[in-house]
Design a protein around this motif. Structure first.
Motif, PDB file in Angstrom:
ATOM      1  N   THR A  26       0.832  -1.208   0.000  1.00 32.10           N
ATOM      2  CA  THR A  26       0.000   0.000   0.000  1.00 32.10           C
ATOM      3  C   THR A  26       0.861   1.250   0.000  1.00 32.10           C
ATOM      4  O   THR A  26       0.552   2.228  -0.694  1.00 32.10           O
ATOM      5  CB  THR A  26      -0.960  -0.005   1.203  1.00 32.10           C
ATOM      6  OG1 THR A  26      -1.748  -1.199   1.157  1.00 32.10           O
ATOM      7  CG2 THR A  26      -1.881   1.208   1.181  1.00 32.10           C
ATOM      8  N   GLN A  36       1.939   1.770  -3.469  1.00 29.18           N
ATOM      9  CA  GLN A  36       0.848   2.326  -4.271  1.00 29.18           C
ATOM     10  C   GLN A  36       0.656   3.815  -3.967  1.00 29.18           C
ATOM     11  O   GLN A  36       0.467   4.621  -4.875  1.00 29.18           O
ATOM     12  CB  GLN A  36      -0.441   1.565  -4.000  1.00 29.18           C
ATOM     13  CG  GLN A  36      -1.585   2.011  -4.896  1.00 29.18           C
ATOM     14  CD  GLN A  36      -2.829   1.168  -4.672  1.00 29.18           C
ATOM     15  OE1 GLN A  36      -3.069   0.662  -3.577  1.00 29.18           O
ATOM     16  NE2 GLN A  36      -3.613   1.024  -5.715  1.00 29.18           N
ATOM     17  N   ILE A  47       3.441   5.673  -5.782  1.00 27.33           N
ATOM     18  CA  ILE A  47       3.185   5.774  -7.228  1.00 27.33           C
ATOM     19  C   ILE A  47       2.104   6.814  -7.494  1.00 27.33           C
ATOM     20  O   ILE A  47       2.227   7.642  -8.406  1.00 27.33           O
ATOM     21  CB  ILE A  47       2.810   4.399  -7.815  1.00 27.33           C
ATOM     22  CG1 ILE A  47       4.008   3.447  -7.759  1.00 27.33           C
ATOM     23  CG2 ILE A  47       2.292   4.546  -9.262  1.00 27.33           C
ATOM     24  CD1 ILE A  47       3.668   1.991  -8.054  1.00 27.33           C
ATOM     25  N   ASP A  48       1.043   6.798  -6.698  1.00 28.07           N
ATOM     26  CA  ASP A  48      -0.035   7.771  -6.873  1.00 28.07           C
ATOM     27  C   ASP A  48       0.449   9.200  -6.634  1.00 28.07           C
ATOM     28  O   ASP A  48       0.017  10.138  -7.318  1.00 28.07           O
ATOM     29  CB  ASP A  48      -1.209   7.444  -5.958  1.00 28.07           C
ATOM     30  CG  ASP A  48      -1.941   6.168  -6.364  1.00 28.07           C
ATOM     31  OD1 ASP A  48      -1.715   5.664  -7.488  1.00 28.07           O
ATOM     32  OD2 ASP A  48      -2.752   5.673  -5.552  1.00 28.07           O
ATOM     33  N   ARG A  73       2.160   1.371 -12.487  1.00 30.80           N
ATOM     34  CA  ARG A  73       0.850   0.911 -11.996  1.00 30.80           C
ATOM     35  C   ARG A  73       0.521  -0.485 -12.512  1.00 30.80           C
ATOM     36  O   ARG A  73       0.004  -1.321 -11.767  1.00 30.80           O
ATOM     37  CB  ARG A  73      -0.243   1.887 -12.409  1.00 30.80           C
ATOM     38  CG  ARG A  73      -0.304   3.117 -11.543  1.00 30.80           C
ATOM     39  CD  ARG A  73      -1.437   4.008 -11.942  1.00 30.80           C
ATOM     40  NE  ARG A  73      -1.691   4.979 -10.889  1.00 30.80           N
ATOM     41  CZ  ARG A  73      -2.420   6.052 -11.061  1.00 30.80           C
ATOM     42  NH1 ARG A  73      -2.988   6.292 -12.235  1.00 30.80           N
ATOM     43  NH2 ARG A  73      -2.611   6.888 -10.064  1.00 30.80           N
ATOM     44  N   PHE A  86       2.642  -2.839 -10.650  1.00 31.07           N
ATOM     45  CA  PHE A  86       2.134  -2.977  -9.285  1.00 31.07           C
ATOM     46  C   PHE A  86       0.964  -3.969  -9.262  1.00 31.07           C
ATOM     47  O   PHE A  86       0.910  -4.843  -8.391  1.00 31.07           O
ATOM     48  CB  PHE A  86       1.684  -1.621  -8.726  1.00 31.07           C
ATOM     49  CG  PHE A  86       1.109  -1.723  -7.348  1.00 31.07           C
ATOM     50  CD1 PHE A  86       1.949  -1.753  -6.244  1.00 31.07           C
ATOM     51  CD2 PHE A  86      -0.257  -1.823  -7.153  1.00 31.07           C
ATOM     52  CE1 PHE A  86       1.428  -1.872  -4.962  1.00 31.07           C
ATOM     53  CE2 PHE A  86      -0.785  -1.942  -5.878  1.00 31.07           C
ATOM     54  CZ  PHE A  86       0.059  -1.965  -4.779  1.00 31.07           C
ATOM     55  N   ASN A  87       0.044  -3.832 -10.195  1.00 29.52           N
ATOM     56  CA  ASN A  87      -1.118  -4.728 -10.244  1.00 29.52           C
ATOM     57  C   ASN A  87      -0.708  -6.181 -10.443  1.00 29.52           C
ATOM     58  O   ASN A  87      -1.418  -7.089 -10.028  1.00 29.52           O
ATOM     59  CB  ASN A  87      -2.098  -4.290 -11.330  1.00 29.52           C
ATOM     60  CG  ASN A  87      -2.787  -2.994 -10.974  1.00 29.52           C
ATOM     61  OD1 ASN A  87      -2.925  -2.638  -9.810  1.00 29.52           O
ATOM     62  ND2 ASN A  87      -3.209  -2.255 -11.991  1.00 29.52           N
ATOM     63  N   LYS A 145       2.197  -7.304  -9.278  1.00 27.06           N
ATOM     64  CA  LYS A 145       3.158  -7.570  -8.198  1.00 27.06           C
ATOM     65  C   LYS A 145       4.588  -7.784  -8.711  1.00 27.06           C
ATOM     66  O   LYS A 145       5.334  -8.594  -8.174  1.00 27.06           O
ATOM     67  CB  LYS A 145       2.705  -8.762  -7.352  1.00 27.06           C
ATOM     68  CG  LYS A 145       1.413  -8.515  -6.612  1.00 27.06           C
ATOM     69  CD  LYS A 145       1.025  -9.726  -5.804  1.00 27.06           C
ATOM     70  CE  LYS A 145      -0.071  -9.515  -4.854  1.00 27.06           C
ATOM     71  NZ  LYS A 145      -1.331  -9.161  -5.117  1.00 27.06           N
ATOM     72  N   TYR A 187       7.481  -6.147  -8.393  1.00 25.06           N
ATOM     73  CA  TYR A 187       8.117  -5.078  -7.631  1.00 25.06           C
ATOM     74  C   TYR A 187       9.526  -4.744  -8.129  1.00 25.06           C
ATOM     75  O   TYR A 187       9.936  -3.585  -8.083  1.00 25.06           O
ATOM     76  CB  TYR A 187       8.134  -5.439  -6.143  1.00 25.06           C
ATOM     77  CG  TYR A 187       6.751  -5.706  -5.603  1.00 25.06           C
ATOM     78  CD1 TYR A 187       5.745  -4.756  -5.718  1.00 25.06           C
ATOM     79  CD2 TYR A 187       6.437  -6.917  -5.005  1.00 25.06           C
ATOM     80  CE1 TYR A 187       4.469  -4.999  -5.240  1.00 25.06           C
ATOM     81  CE2 TYR A 187       5.158  -7.168  -4.513  1.00 25.06           C
ATOM     82  CZ  TYR A 187       4.178  -6.207  -4.639  1.00 25.06           C
ATOM     83  OH  TYR A 187       2.917  -6.454  -4.166  1.00 25.06           O
TER      84      TYR A 187
END
Length: 177
Positions: A59, A62, A65-66, A113, A116-117, A119, A121
Motif C-alpha cells: 500500500t 501504491q 506511485i499515486d 501501476r 504494481f497490479n 506484483k 516489484y
C-alpha cells in the motif's frame, strides 16, 4: 534455509511481534524513510495520504506511485502554463524539453501501476529509476548554455524524492518475497 536481508529483520519484527501493539505507523514509515536519502521529505510525503494510516508495504508503494502521478500531472500542467506566459525563448525551449520529460514520466507511472497490479516489484524499481532520470534530465537542462534558473526545480526535487521512496519500498518487497 534462505537468509533474510539484515534490513528486513526490524520490519518483520514490527509486523509479527505480538508485543508490538504499541508500534505506530510512524515506526513503520520510519523503517522505510530511514533508508532514503531524504528522510525529512519521506515521512511527510508518505503521511500525506490517508491510506498510509493502515498501510502495509504494497500500500505504501501504491501511495508513492499515486503521489508521483499527481505531482507529474500537476507539474506538466504548470510547465504548459509557464511556456504560454514566458517571453524568454531560451527558457521556453528548456521548458519544452521538460514538458516532454514529464509526459514520459506520466507514461512510466502507467507502467509502474501495471507492474504494481501484477506484483512485479523489481520492475517497478526500474520504472521508478527511469522517472528519477527523467526528472534529473529536466533539472540539468537549465544548466545548459545559456543557463537559466529553473522555475520547476522544487517540483523536480519532489519527483526525485518520491522516486527514491518507491525504490526503497520496491527493494523491501523484492527482498520479502
Amino acid at each position: 534455509m534462505a537468509s533474510l536481508h539484515p534490513f528486513l529483520l526490524p520490519l518483520l519484527f514490527l509486523l509479527i511481534n505480538p508485543f508490538s501493539a504499541r508500534v505506530t505507523l510512524a515506526d513503520f514509515v520510519e523503517t522505510v524513510c530511514s533508508r532514503t536519502k531524504e528522510h525529512d521529505f519521506c515521512v511527510p510525503a508518505l503521511l500525506s495520504d490517508a491510506r498510509s494510516s493502515t498501510a502495509d508495504l504494497p500500500t505504501l508503494l501504491q501511495v508513492t506511485i499515486d503521489l508521483v502521478v499527481a505531482n507529474a500531472t500537476d507539474t506538466s500542467s504548470h510547465i504548459s502554463s509557464l511556456i504560454s506566459t514566458s517571453t524568454d525563448p531560451v527558457l521556453k525551449s528548456y521548458l519544452d524539453f521538460c514538458l516532454t520529460q514529464y509526459q514520459s514520466i506520466i507514461i512510466e507511472t502507467d507502467k509502474a501501476r501495471r507492474d504494481f497490479n501484477e506484483k512485479r516489484y523489481g520492475t517497478i524499481k526500474l520504472d521508478l529509476n527511469t522517472i528519477g532520470l527523467l526528472s534529473t534530465d529536466c533539472t540539468n537542462e537549465f544548466g545548459n548554455d545559456p543557463p537559466r534558473v529553473s522555475p520547476i526545480w522544487n517540483r523536480n526535487v519532489n519527483i526525485f524524492g518520491l522516486e527514491q521512496i518507491g525504490e526503497v519500498i520496491s527493494v523491501l518487497l523484492v527482498g520479502s518475497s
